[in-house]
Design a protein around this motif. Sequence first.
Motif, PDB file in Angstrom:
ATOM      1  N   ALA A 292       1.091  -0.981  -0.061  1.00  0.00           N
ATOM      2  CA  ALA A 292       0.127   0.168  -0.047  1.00  0.00           C
ATOM      3  C   ALA A 292       0.912   1.089   0.018  1.00  0.00           C
ATOM      4  O   ALA A 292       1.331   1.686   1.079  1.00  0.00           O
ATOM      5  CB  ALA A 292      -0.959   0.065   1.131  1.00  0.00           C
TER       6      ALA A 292
ATOM      7  N   THR B  90      -8.302   4.339   2.856  1.00  0.00           N
ATOM      8  CA  THR B  90      -8.408   3.138   3.859  1.00  0.00           C
ATOM      9  C   THR B  90      -8.594   2.062   3.600  1.00  0.00           C
ATOM     10  O   THR B  90      -8.517   1.541   2.459  1.00  0.00           O
ATOM     11  CB  THR B  90      -9.622   3.620   4.990  1.00  0.00           C
ATOM     12  OG1 THR B  90     -10.642   2.832   4.321  1.00  0.00           O
ATOM     13  CG2 THR B  90      -9.354   4.981   5.229  1.00  0.00           C
ATOM     14  N   GLU B  91      -8.360   0.821   4.301  1.00  0.00           N
ATOM     15  CA  GLU B  91      -8.521  -0.473   3.860  1.00  0.00           C
ATOM     16  C   GLU B  91      -9.820  -0.888   3.213  1.00  0.00           C
ATOM     17  O   GLU B  91     -10.142  -1.838   2.732  1.00  0.00           O
ATOM     18  CB  GLU B  91      -8.364  -1.437   5.339  1.00  0.00           C
ATOM     19  CG  GLU B  91      -7.083  -1.597   5.832  1.00  0.00           C
ATOM     20  CD  GLU B  91      -6.821  -0.403   6.838  1.00  0.00           C
ATOM     21  OE1 GLU B  91      -5.500  -0.428   7.452  1.00  0.00           O
ATOM     22  OE2 GLU B  91      -7.582   0.495   6.797  1.00  0.00           O
ATOM     23  N   GLN B  92     -10.923   0.154   3.399  1.00  0.00           N
ATOM     24  CA  GLN B  92     -12.214  -0.087   2.817  1.00  0.00           C
ATOM     25  C   GLN B  92     -12.352   0.261   1.440  1.00  0.00           C
ATOM     26  O   GLN B  92     -12.828  -0.175   0.668  1.00  0.00           O
ATOM     27  CB  GLN B  92     -13.180   0.676   3.708  1.00  0.00           C
ATOM     28  CG  GLN B  92     -13.269   0.330   5.186  1.00  0.00           C
ATOM     29  CD  GLN B  92     -13.677  -1.214   5.390  1.00  0.00           C
ATOM     30  OE1 GLN B  92     -14.463  -1.889   4.662  1.00  0.00           O
ATOM     31  NE2 GLN B  92     -13.072  -1.685   6.149  1.00  0.00           N
TER      32      GLN B  92
ATOM     33  N   GLU C  50      -4.169 -11.518  -0.789  1.00  0.00           N
ATOM     34  CA  GLU C  50      -5.474 -10.951   0.178  1.00  0.00           C
ATOM     35  C   GLU C  50      -6.371 -12.004  -0.052  1.00  0.00           C
ATOM     36  O   GLU C  50      -7.105 -12.466   1.275  1.00  0.00           O
ATOM     37  CB  GLU C  50      -5.788  -9.649  -0.214  1.00  0.00           C
ATOM     38  CG  GLU C  50      -4.585  -8.456  -0.232  1.00  0.00           C
ATOM     39  CD  GLU C  50      -5.048  -7.122  -0.114  1.00  0.00           C
ATOM     40  OE1 GLU C  50      -6.253  -6.914  -0.131  1.00  0.00           O
ATOM     41  OE2 GLU C  50      -4.227  -6.242   0.253  1.00  0.00           O
TER      42      GLU C  50
ATOM     43  N   ARG D  80      -0.396  -4.500   4.656  1.00  0.00           N
ATOM     44  CA  ARG D  80      -0.015  -3.857   3.362  1.00  0.00           C
ATOM     45  C   ARG D  80       1.025  -2.928   3.612  1.00  0.00           C
ATOM     46  O   ARG D  80       0.669  -1.601   4.154  1.00  0.00           O
ATOM     47  CB  ARG D  80      -1.279  -2.937   2.795  1.00  0.00           C
ATOM     48  CG  ARG D  80      -2.483  -3.986   2.234  1.00  0.00           C
ATOM     49  CD  ARG D  80      -3.708  -3.088   1.898  1.00  0.00           C
ATOM     50  NE  ARG D  80      -4.655  -3.925   1.249  1.00  0.00           N
ATOM     51  CZ  ARG D  80      -6.046  -3.347   0.840  1.00  0.00           C
ATOM     52  NH1 ARG D  80      -6.184  -2.045   1.150  1.00  0.00           N
ATOM     53  NH2 ARG D  80      -6.909  -3.952   0.297  1.00  0.00           N
TER      54      ARG D  80
ATOM     55  N   VAL E 225      -6.962  -6.900   6.795  1.00  0.00           N
ATOM     56  CA  VAL E 225      -6.011  -6.197   6.233  1.00  0.00           C
ATOM     57  C   VAL E 225      -5.879  -4.966   6.990  1.00  0.00           C
ATOM     58  O   VAL E 225      -6.551  -4.531   7.459  1.00  0.00           O
ATOM     59  CB  VAL E 225      -6.680  -5.893   4.785  1.00  0.00           C
ATOM     60  CG1 VAL E 225      -5.758  -4.989   4.059  1.00  0.00           C
ATOM     61  CG2 VAL E 225      -7.141  -7.113   3.935  1.00  0.00           C
ATOM     62  N   PHE E 226      -4.512  -4.674   7.103  1.00  0.00           N
ATOM     63  CA  PHE E 226      -4.045  -3.542   7.774  1.00  0.00           C
ATOM     64  C   PHE E 226      -2.939  -2.744   6.686  1.00  0.00           C
ATOM     65  O   PHE E 226      -2.042  -3.404   6.353  1.00  0.00           O
ATOM     66  CB  PHE E 226      -3.227  -3.849   9.030  1.00  0.00           C
ATOM     67  CG  PHE E 226      -4.210  -4.631   9.986  1.00  0.00           C
ATOM     68  CD1 PHE E 226      -4.853  -3.940  11.110  1.00  0.00           C
ATOM     69  CD2 PHE E 226      -4.276  -5.971   9.953  1.00  0.00           C
ATOM     70  CE1 PHE E 226      -5.554  -4.539  11.855  1.00  0.00           C
ATOM     71  CE2 PHE E 226      -5.317  -6.780  10.782  1.00  0.00           C
ATOM     72  CZ  PHE E 226      -5.787  -5.975  11.640  1.00  0.00           C
ATOM     73  N   ASN E 227      -3.131  -1.501   6.653  1.00  0.00           N
ATOM     74  CA  ASN E 227      -2.062  -0.561   5.878  1.00  0.00           C
ATOM     75  C   ASN E 227      -1.253  -0.258   7.176  1.00  0.00           C
ATOM     76  O   ASN E 227      -1.024   0.571   8.208  1.00  0.00           O
ATOM     77  CB  ASN E 227      -2.829   0.729   5.622  1.00  0.00           C
ATOM     78  CG  ASN E 227      -3.863   0.572   4.530  1.00  0.00           C
ATOM     79  OD1 ASN E 227      -3.900  -0.462   3.919  1.00  0.00           O
ATOM     80  ND2 ASN E 227      -4.734   1.527   4.574  1.00  0.00           N
TER      81      ASN E 227
ATOM     82  N   PHE F 271      -2.025   6.114   1.695  1.00  0.00           N
ATOM     83  CA  PHE F 271      -2.951   5.312   2.502  1.00  0.00           C
ATOM     84  C   PHE F 271      -2.984   5.852   3.976  1.00  0.00           C
ATOM     85  O   PHE F 271      -1.817   6.369   4.601  1.00  0.00           O
ATOM     86  CB  PHE F 271      -2.542   3.761   2.655  1.00  0.00           C
ATOM     87  CG  PHE F 271      -2.767   3.286   1.226  1.00  0.00           C
ATOM     88  CD1 PHE F 271      -3.943   2.498   1.055  1.00  0.00           C
ATOM     89  CD2 PHE F 271      -1.918   3.439   0.222  1.00  0.00           C
ATOM     90  CE1 PHE F 271      -4.172   1.717  -0.141  1.00  0.00           C
ATOM     91  CE2 PHE F 271      -1.975   2.756  -0.989  1.00  0.00           C
ATOM     92  CZ  PHE F 271      -3.321   1.967  -1.309  1.00  0.00           C
TER      93      PHE F 271
ATOM     94  N   ASN G 102      -2.895   4.797   8.118  1.00  0.00           N
ATOM     95  CA  ASN G 102      -2.680   3.739   9.197  1.00  0.00           C
ATOM     96  C   ASN G 102      -3.365   3.794  10.300  1.00  0.00           C
ATOM     97  O   ASN G 102      -3.255   2.936  11.463  1.00  0.00           O
ATOM     98  CB  ASN G 102      -1.101   4.086   9.274  1.00  0.00           C
ATOM     99  CG  ASN G 102      -0.942   5.235  10.313  1.00  0.00           C
ATOM    100  OD1 ASN G 102      -1.699   5.728  10.710  1.00  0.00           O
ATOM    101  ND2 ASN G 102       0.333   5.606  10.416  1.00  0.00           N
TER     102      ASN G 102
ATOM    103  N   LYS H 262      -6.259   2.126  11.054  1.00  0.00           N
ATOM    104  CA  LYS H 262      -6.528   0.923  11.602  1.00  0.00           C
ATOM    105  C   LYS H 262      -5.599   0.154  12.157  1.00  0.00           C
ATOM    106  O   LYS H 262      -5.711  -0.499  13.318  1.00  0.00           O
ATOM    107  CB  LYS H 262      -7.261   0.031  10.479  1.00  0.00           C
ATOM    108  CG  LYS H 262      -7.772  -1.319  10.873  1.00  0.00           C
ATOM    109  CD  LYS H 262      -8.328  -1.981   9.706  1.00  0.00           C
ATOM    110  CE  LYS H 262      -8.602  -3.466  10.132  1.00  0.00           C
ATOM    111  NZ  LYS H 262      -8.981  -4.224   8.950  1.00  0.00           N
TER     112      LYS H 262
END
Length: 312
Positions: free
Chosen positions: A128, A141-143, A165, A177, A232-234, A285, A287, A289
Amino acid sequence: MVMRVFVAGGSGVLGRRLVPRLRASGHQVTATTTSSAKVAQLAQMGADGVVMDGLDAASVGEAVAKARPDVIVHQMTAISMTHAGKPDIKHPDRWFATTNRLRTEGTDHLLAAAEAAGVSHVVAQGYASWNGIREGGWVKTEQDPLDLLEGTAAHVGLKALCHVEDVVLKAGGAVLRYGAFYGPGAIDDQVELVRKRQYPLVGSGAGYSSWVHLDDAASATVLAVEQRARGVFNVVDDDPAPAREWLPHLAACAGARRPIRVPVWVARLLAGDQAVVMMTEGRGFSNAKAKRELGWQPRYPSWRQGFEEELA
């Protein structure tokens, strides 16, 4: 709780920062490499070094079964000069050919080995940096969906990341990510190009990227392992920024002259679509989350500070 952690790709740029951190946290680590010459290096980091071919299902299955891990961490790539040759941003399908296979076939081999050995948790490497969907705001975001650059040479590699993923999340694991890496050994080739004024700013330079120091990527990975994170995490720093900010700063930190600027049509001709998108339309991106759910705090909240320290 002490865990047995299997790091596939333990001798890579991130693996070399991750393995000692896992050991410092008290975990038992088995780390893989494709080179027998690097087994001793892994031992010096406190790991049981194993030679493994990530593209050979039998090799992967044997290594995992012997290690009997509680968790598998997938960090296998083949981007170094040794494996992939000189960086070729115009043809990422060629440059990342083996890495793309490791992210598809290799991921499948690891998951099959995990199932056979009763390993219940997998943490895998995602990406990411600039590859957020090119619509709406500059920070994703992850969304938000990723940009797959359909119709370009980058598409096959971005699809391979989607495969990671899809299958890891289906198996109940976590995909981190990571932003663009910097730190020991991560951007030496880029710094060399910057010093030669062969890393130009493209067009407006408005495209955003996200960065992360290798040590911060490693600390987030340890948290994901220990918390058995899912989803999933950025894993990026706090400072997504346009190329017109980070590239001149990188040059200044490297003691180089300010990068030249080239028009989009020249960059597309010489460096391809990926370079143009990254420099002019890329999306960075958030972070939030990873901070909220993993309790992660980067030691280097901005590449501004990080570049200065690394290149001092």
